[in-house]
Design an enzyme around this catalytic site. Sequence first.
Site, PDB file in Angstrom:
ATOM      1  N   ASN A 156       0.611  -0.845  -0.403  1.00  0.00           N
ATOM      2  CA  ASN A 156      -0.302   0.004   0.231  1.00  0.00           C
ATOM      3  C   ASN A 156       0.959   1.353   0.290  1.00  0.00           C
ATOM      4  O   ASN A 156       0.150   2.143  -0.533  1.00  0.00           O
ATOM      5  CB  ASN A 156      -0.884   0.038   0.595  1.00  0.00           C
ATOM      6  N   GLU A 254       4.988  -3.855  12.425  1.00  0.00           N
ATOM      7  CA  GLU A 254       3.500  -1.945  11.502  1.00  0.00           C
ATOM      8  C   GLU A 254       2.463  -3.413  11.276  1.00  0.00           C
ATOM      9  O   GLU A 254       2.713  -3.658  10.233  1.00  0.00           O
ATOM     10  CB  GLU A 254       3.757  -1.354  11.009  1.00  0.00           C
ATOM     11  N   CYS A 288      -3.440   1.787   6.478  1.00  0.00           N
ATOM     12  CA  CYS A 288      -3.131   1.557   8.002  1.00  0.00           C
ATOM     13  C   CYS A 288      -3.514   2.403   9.316  1.00  0.00           C
ATOM     14  O   CYS A 288      -4.252   2.407  10.389  1.00  0.00           O
ATOM     15  CB  CYS A 288      -2.328   0.800   8.645  1.00  0.00           C
ATOM     16  N   GLU A 466       9.395   3.475  14.114  1.00  0.00           N
ATOM     17  CA  GLU A 466      10.304   3.045  13.024  1.00  0.00           C
ATOM     18  C   GLU A 466      10.699   4.679  12.558  1.00  0.00           C
ATOM     19  O   GLU A 466       9.839   5.952  13.520  1.00  0.00           O
ATOM     20  CB  GLU A 466       9.244   2.648  11.827  1.00  0.00           C
TER      21      GLU A 466
HETATM   22  C1  UN1 Z   1       0.545   7.899   6.357  1.00  0.00           C
HETATM   23  O1  UN1 Z   1      -0.636   7.134   6.745  1.00  0.00           O
HETATM   24  O2  UN1 Z   1       1.316   8.339   6.002  1.00  0.00           O
HETATM   25  O3  UN1 Z   1       0.406   1.258   6.192  1.00  0.00           O
HETATM   26  C2  UN1 Z   1       1.793   6.301   6.209  1.00  0.00           C
HETATM   27  C3  UN1 Z   1       0.693   2.003   6.291  1.00  0.00           C
HETATM   28  C4  UN1 Z   1       1.010   2.892   7.445  1.00  0.00           C
HETATM   29  C5  UN1 Z   1       2.453   3.942   6.755  1.00  0.00           C
HETATM   30  C6  UN1 Z   1       1.431   5.733   6.377  1.00  0.00           C
HETATM   31  N1  UN1 Z   1       2.195   1.476   7.659  1.00  0.00           N
HETATM   32  O4  UN1 Z   1      -0.335   2.186   5.513  1.00  0.00           O
END
Ligand code: UN1
Length: 486
Positions: A156, A254, A288, A466
């Site tokens: 993603n 994550e 996420c 991170e």
């Molecule tokens: C963001 O919202 O800018 O997988 C980053 C994901 C997260 C990164 C989001 N680890 O959506």
Amino acid sequence: MKSTGSFDVALHRNLIGGSWVGSTFLPNINPSDLSQVVGEFATATADDAQAAIAAARAAFPGWSRSGILERSRILRDTAQEILRRKDEIGALLSREEGKTLSEGIAETIRAAQIFEFFSGEALRLAGEVLASVRPGVEVQVTREPLGVIGIITPWNFPIAIPAWKIAPALCYGNTVVVKPAEVAPGCTWTIVDILHRNGLPPGVLNLVMGKGSMVGQALLDSPDVDGVTFTGSVGTGRRVAEAGARHMRRSQIEMGGKNPLVVLDDADLGVAVEVALNGSFYSTGQRCTASSRLIVTDGIHDRFVAALADRMATLRVGHALEPETQIGPVVDAGQLEQDLDYIAIGKAEGARLVGGGDLIERPTRGHFLAPALFADCAPRMRIMREEIFGPVAGVIRVRDYDEALAVANGTEFGLSAGICTTSLKHAAHFRRNTEAGMVMVNLPTAGVDFHVPFGGRKASSFGPREQGRYAAEFFTTVKTSYQAAG
Ligand code: UN1
């Protein structure tokens, strides 16, 4: 090169020990146009993964003792090349993942910024010198690279997430085996190609594309991997953590979110609607950090739902590369099915579909889904508890701020949380009391800076944060050394 119709479909191989290898390939399909193959990408075997781990192990002594100027230079040159090629790489991102072109280019710029940041960090790694409690003894605290890092990334954020794992790993002197998501490996391939051409020694960074069940599993099972950093689902994250415990190895994981956005009576309605629209539906809701639970107090509820529904109706869903598109397609058939299943579940649970949720026809055949908004949701509903990972959000009506906070925290996840309010008191209270790793006031829950820690609590994250300087917590190990003064 082979050709399908009018598209040249380049073969992209794995990089192991400095050589491009691979003989079996899978097509990378464009979700905006299922007839278009973005490229053919090699699929690695478990043996390839073992060879990559061995190459990374062999390269570790040299790279971990390499000069910081060399590391800094390679990371900076990589940042500059990514930036120079941002339109081309951004278009590749949009073609393989389905984000709009402006989202694809913005994410590419973010990847360049991450490499630039860690190019500077390579020159700034510091330790401490302390007096010992024993007179005549000196104590030093230093950070050393962890070793061989396994990196497993999702589809993603196909360039930003690989960047924010690869750049710090290399910056601090680790060697790497990276496995991108099967659905969208092209951007990781591109980063690896750039780093390789910019002078990274053979074996320092190895690329193994292919199936998680085969290549990812080989990384988890290897006793020769010192740390695994993973972004993806809760189920797989748990397996990464279990394997990490078995091998007494560091894990950085994550996972999902069910991020709340609280909207209070005193919110600026226009701000709240834009914040919800962006947080819930941009990047097709495939973040996420997306806001999937909109928790709205009584006094503004009806106005907010009506205004958000009106705004959603203006969103243009379509081919990621068309300039007027605001919401690109869902990434693949499996994710689309999951989104549609949850929309059906929401209806069956008694939530009211205010708008969206239909498949949309466009001139090209693609996975186009109109963003869906449910109202009259209850916190216990599955659509309010489980991560959908698509353009689907639900509104929960609450009496007041206290109930909003309780509902916001009433989830197994804890990644990002947001509040729209003009009250300093409620904003400050929410920032202190939300059970999330990141909190946003009058800003979308998604869309984060690249130089500060990223991560969550509860089932959302496991292990050190991170990004930014906190990345050193995972990618280095601390040594305390004592020396008697002569
Ligand atoms: C963001 O919202 O800018 O997988 C980053 C994901 C997260 C990164 C989001 N680890 O959506």
